[in-house]
Motif scaffolding. Structure first.
Motif, PDB file in Angstrom:
ATOM      1  N   UNK A   1      16.381  15.353  10.483  1.00  0.00           N
ATOM      2  CA  UNK A   1      15.682  15.080   9.221  1.00  0.00           C
ATOM      3  C   UNK A   1      14.902  16.326   8.799  1.00  0.00           C
ATOM      4  N   UNK A   2      15.081  16.817   7.568  1.00  0.00           N
ATOM      5  CA  UNK A   2      14.322  17.992   7.125  1.00  0.00           C
ATOM      6  C   UNK A   2      12.815  17.730   7.187  1.00  0.00           C
ATOM      7  N   UNK A   3      12.074  18.730   7.627  1.00  0.00           N
ATOM      8  CA  UNK A   3      10.640  18.538   7.886  1.00  0.00           C
ATOM      9  C   UNK A   3       9.853  18.146   6.631  1.00  0.00           C
ATOM     10  N   UNK A   4      10.181  18.726   5.491  1.00  0.00           N
ATOM     11  CA  UNK A   4       9.364  18.482   4.289  1.00  0.00           C
ATOM     12  C   UNK A   4       9.691  17.199   3.552  1.00  0.00           C
ATOM     13  N   UNK A   5      10.708  16.478   3.995  1.00  0.00           N
ATOM     14  CA  UNK A   5      11.161  15.297   3.254  1.00  0.00           C
ATOM     15  C   UNK A   5      10.130  14.164   3.341  1.00  0.00           C
ATOM     16  N   UNK A   6       9.670  13.692   2.175  1.00  0.00           N
ATOM     17  CA  UNK A   6       8.642  12.646   2.189  1.00  0.00           C
ATOM     18  C   UNK A   6       8.953  11.578   1.152  1.00  0.00           C
TER      19      UNK A   6
ATOM     20  N   UNK B   1       0.876  -1.187   0.000  1.00  0.00           N
ATOM     21  CA  UNK B   1       0.000   0.000   0.000  1.00  0.00           C
ATOM     22  C   UNK B   1       0.899   1.219   0.000  1.00  0.00           C
ATOM     23  N   UNK B   2       0.913   1.972  -1.065  1.00  0.00           N
ATOM     24  CA  UNK B   2       1.810   3.139  -1.124  1.00  0.00           C
ATOM     25  C   UNK B   2       1.055   4.413  -0.753  1.00  0.00           C
ATOM     26  N   UNK B   3       1.726   5.201   0.057  1.00  0.00           N
ATOM     27  CA  UNK B   3       1.133   6.492   0.441  1.00  0.00           C
ATOM     28  C   UNK B   3       2.274   7.464   0.727  1.00  0.00           C
ATOM     29  N   UNK B   4       1.920   8.745   0.820  1.00  0.00           N
ATOM     30  CA  UNK B   4       2.958   9.739   1.105  1.00  0.00           C
ATOM     31  C   UNK B   4       3.339   9.638   2.583  1.00  0.00           C
ATOM     32  N   UNK B   5       4.629   9.387   2.824  1.00  0.00           N
ATOM     33  CA  UNK B   5       5.070   9.188   4.201  1.00  0.00           C
ATOM     34  C   UNK B   5       6.135  10.230   4.535  1.00  0.00           C
ATOM     35  N   UNK B   6       5.913  10.981   5.598  1.00  0.00           N
ATOM     36  CA  UNK B   6       6.925  11.955   6.015  1.00  0.00           C
ATOM     37  C   UNK B   6       8.047  11.202   6.717  1.00  0.00           C
ATOM     38  N   UNK B   7       9.290  11.396   6.235  1.00  0.00           N
ATOM     39  CA  UNK B   7      10.417  10.629   6.788  1.00  0.00           C
ATOM     40  C   UNK B   7      10.614  10.968   8.273  1.00  0.00           C
ATOM     41  N   UNK B   8      10.494  12.264   8.613  1.00  0.00           N
ATOM     42  CA  UNK B   8      10.698  12.684  10.017  1.00  0.00           C
ATOM     43  C   UNK B   8       9.650  12.025  10.922  1.00  0.00           C
ATOM     44  N   UNK B   9       8.379  12.043  10.476  1.00  0.00           N
ATOM     45  CA  UNK B   9       7.300  11.469  11.288  1.00  0.00           C
ATOM     46  C   UNK B   9       7.493   9.969  11.461  1.00  0.00           C
ATOM     47  N   UNK B  10       7.951   9.333  10.379  1.00  0.00           N
ATOM     48  CA  UNK B  10       8.162   7.890  10.411  1.00  0.00           C
ATOM     49  C   UNK B  10       9.179   7.508  11.488  1.00  0.00           C
ATOM     50  N   UNK B  11      10.299   8.247  11.519  1.00  0.00           N
ATOM     51  CA  UNK B  11      11.329   7.939  12.508  1.00  0.00           C
ATOM     52  C   UNK B  11      10.873   8.293  13.928  1.00  0.00           C
ATOM     53  N   UNK B  12      10.096   9.399  14.057  1.00  0.00           N
ATOM     54  CA  UNK B  12       9.563   9.763  15.387  1.00  0.00           C
ATOM     55  C   UNK B  12       8.754   8.604  15.947  1.00  0.00           C
TER      56      UNK B  12
END
Ligand code: ADP
Length: 501
Positions: free
Chosen positions: A358-363, A327-338
Motif C-alpha cells: 500500500x502506498x504510504x501517502x494513500x489516505x 465520525x469521519x477523519x483522515x485515515x491512512x490506508x496503510x496504517x489501517x491495514x497494519x
C-alpha cells in the motif's frame, strides 16, 4: 500489417444523402436551363414558320391575280401581281438569315430566280397583249408553269419547317419525360437509402426504448454498424444495467430497512433473558460440588457456551442495527491495514503469510472504526479460507473512474455491487487469498445476511453482509472474483473526498 477497419457513421450517411439531393437540385437547374433554351429555339422556329407561311400566301396571291389578269386583262390585277412579287422578294431578303439557318438556302435562291423570271415573263406578256395572240398564248403557258413551281417550292418550305418544329417538340418532350423519370428515381433511391441506413436503426431503437419505458429491461442488440448508433446502443445498455442494479439495490435497502427494525426489536428482547441465563449458569457452575455427576457439569458447560454464542449474535445484530453517528477523519490506508493485521496476529497460523503493498501517502476520509470492522471481516474470512498455510495479499492504489472503468470489475464475470460513480477519484483495494475459492452456486449469496457455509458454531453469516453495508455507507462498491481452485479476491472501491487527498 494492421488492417484499419473503417466504421461508418450516421453523419457520413446523412452528408451523403445531402450531397445526393444537392446533385439532384443541380440537375433540376440544368434541366430548367435546357428547357428554357429549347423553348427559345422552338419560339424562333415558329417565327420563321410564320414568315414562310407569309411567303407561301404571297405566292398564292400572285397566282390568284395572275389568273384574273389572264381572264379580264385588268391593269389593277397586273399591279397586284407585281406588288406580291415584290413582297416575296422583300420577304426573302429580310429573312434570308433565318431561312439559311434552317438549311433552306437552295430553295430561296431558286424562288428568288423564279420570281424574277416570272416578273419578266409577265411584263413581256403585257407588252405582247392582244396584238400578238400566238406569242401571248405561249407566254401564258410559261408564266403558269413558273408560278406553279414557285408555289410548289414555298409549299415545300412550309412543310419542311413544320416537320422541323414537330421534330424539335418531340425531342423536347422525350428529353423532359426521361429527365423527370430519372430525377424521380434518383430522389426515391436516395430517400430509400436514407430510410434504410438512418431511419430504420433509429426506429428499432425507438421500439426498444418503448419496451423499456413499459417496464421490460431488455438489452438492445446493435441494430447497425454506425458509430453513433453503436455508442447510443452501448450507452442505452449501460443505462439498463444501471437501472437493474438500482432496482435491486432499492429492493435490498427496502428489505434491509424492515429487517433492521425487526432485528433491533428481537435483539433487545433476547438480550436480557440471555444475560440472565448466562448469569444463572455461571452461578450454578461455581456452586456444583466435587461429587456431582460429571454429566451435569458437561451440560451446564454446553448451556453456557451456547448462551455465549447467542449473546455474540445479538451483539452483532445490535451493532448493525444501531444508528451510530459516523465520525469521519483522515485515515491512512496503510496504517489501517497494519492495525487490522496486528489485531489478527493471534489468529494467523504460522504457515500463512500476509503481504501488504500500500502506498504510504494513500489516505481516506472515513470512520476508522467502521472501515476497520469491514477489513477485519474480509481478512478473517481469508484466514479461515487459507487454513494452516497459504498467502493473503493486500494491495491498494489510487484510481480515477472513467465511463468504462467504473462499471468493470477486475476478474471474470464479476460485477461491482454498491454505488461507484464515474468521474470520481477513488481508492481501489484488493484482498486476495490462496484459499479454495468460492463455488459458482455459493457466489451470488455470500453477501446475504445469515448465509454461511461454515459449521454450526463457527460462522454466523453476517461478516460480508456487514462489509457490504459499510462499503455502501461510503458510496463505495465491492466485487468478488473467485473460482474453486483459484483462490478469492475481493475488490473494494472507495471514493476519495477532498479531505482524503
Ligand atoms: P461467515 O464467515 O460467518 O460464514 P460471511 O458473510 O463472512 O459469513 O461469509 C459468507 C460465506 O462466504 C462464507 O460462509 C464462505 O462460504 C464464503 N466466503 C467468504 N469469504 C471467503 C473467502 N475468502 N474464501 C472462500 N469463501 C469465502
Amino acid at each position: 500489417m494492421r488492417v484499419m477497419k473503417l466504421q461508418s457513421s450516421l453523419r457520413q450517411k446523412i452528408t451523403l444523402g445531402y450531397l445526393g439531393y444537392y446533385a439532384i437540385a443541380l440537375l433540376i437547374v440544368a434541366l430548367s436551363l435546357f428547357t428554357y433554351i429549347e423553348l427559345r429555339l422552338i419560339e424562333q422556329k415558329i417565327r420563321v414558320g410564320e414568315r414562310i407561311t407569309e411567303l407561301f400566301d404571297a405566292t398564292l396571291e400572285i397566282r390568284r391575280f395572275e389568273k384574273n389578269y389572264f381572264l379580264y386583262r385588268q391593269a389593277a390585277d397586273f399591279r397586284e401581281v407585281n406588288r406580291y412579287a415584290a413582297k416575296v422578294d422583300e420577304l426573302l431578303e429580310s429573312s434570308a438569315a433565318d431561312f439559311t439557318g434552317l438549311a433552306l438556302a437552295p430553295q430561296i435562291l431558286t424562288v428568288k430566280n423564279e420570281v424574277r423570271a416570272y416578273r419578266a415573263l409577265m411584263a413581256e406578256y403585257v407588252r405582247a397583249g392582244i396584238a400578238e395572240p400566238r406569242r401571248a398564248e405561249l407566254l401564258e403557258a410559261q408564266i403558269r408553269k413558273v408560278g406553279k413551281d414557285v408555289v410548289a417550292i414555298t409549299e415545300g418550305m412550309a412543310g419542311t419547317e413544320q416537320r422541323l418544329i414537330r421534330a424539335t417538340l418531340d425531342r423536347f418532350r422525350a428529353t423532359l419525360l426521361i429527365s423527370i423519370a430519372l430525377l424521380s428515381l434518383a430522389m426515391m433511391g436516395i430517400g430509400w437509402m436514407l430510410s434504410r441506413m438512418v431511419v430504420r436503426p433509429l426506429r428499432h431503437m425507438d421500439r426498444c426504448v418503448e419496451a423499456v419505458s413499459s417496464g421490460r429491461l431488455d438489452r438492445i442488440a446493435v441494430p447497425s454498424g454506425d458509430r453513433e448508433i453503436i455508442s447510443i446502443t452501448h450507452a442505452f445498455n449501460r443505462m439498463i444495467g444501471e437501472l437493474e442494479l438500482r432496482q435491486k439495490r432499492l429492493l435490498r435497502s427496502e428489505k434491509l430497512a424492515s429487517l433492521g427494525t425487526m432485528l433491533a426489536g428481537v435483539a433487545h428482547e433476547l438480550n436480557n433473558p440471555l444475560s440472565n441465563i448466562s448469569l444463572s449458569c455461571q452461578i450454578m457452575l461455581e456452586e456444583v460440588g466435587e461429587n456431582e455427576p460429571e454429566r451435569k457439569k458437561e451440560l451446564l458447560d454446553q448451556i453456557d457456551e451456547q448462551t455465549e454464542r447467542a449473546r455474540k449474535i445479538v451483539r452483532a445484530l445490535l451493532d448493525f442495527a444501531r444508528d451510530r453517528p459516523v465520525k469521519r477523519e483522515k485515515v491512512s490506508v496503510a496504517a489501517l491495514f497494519d492495525e487490522v493485521v496486528l489485531f489478527l496476529k493471534g489468529e494467523t497460523p504460522p504457515g500463512v503469510r500476509i503481504v501488504t503493498d500500500i502506498p504510504a501517502g494513500l489516505a481516506l476520509y472515513a470512520d476508522r472504526q467502521r472501515l476497520e470492522q469491514a477489513f477485519l471481516n474480509l481478512i478473517k474470512n481469508a484466514l479461515e479460507a487459507t487454513g494452516s498455510s497459504g498467502e493473503i495479499r493486500i494491495g491498494a492504489a489510487r484510481h480515477r473512474l472513467t465511463a468504462e472503468s467504473f462499471a468493470a470489475a477486475p476478474g471474470r464475470d464479476s460485477r461491482f455491487l454498491g454505488k461507484c460513480y464515474p468521474g470520481a477519484a477513488a481508492v481501489d483495494i484488493e484482498i486476495r487469498d490462496s484459499g479454495p475459492g468460492i463455488p459458482a452456486d455459493v457466489l451470488p449469496r455470500i453477501f446475504d445476511p445469515f448465509f454461511t457455509t461454515k459449521d454450526v458454531g463457527r460462522g454466523m453469516g453476517l461478516g460480508l453482509f456487514i462489509v457490504y453495508e459499510i462499503i455502501e455507507e461510503y458510496n463505495g462498491c465491492i466485487s468478488v472474483d473467485s473460482e474453486p481452485g483459484r483462490g478469492t479476491a475481493f475488490h473494494i472501491r472507495l471514493p476519495l473526498d477532498a479531505a482524503g487527498q
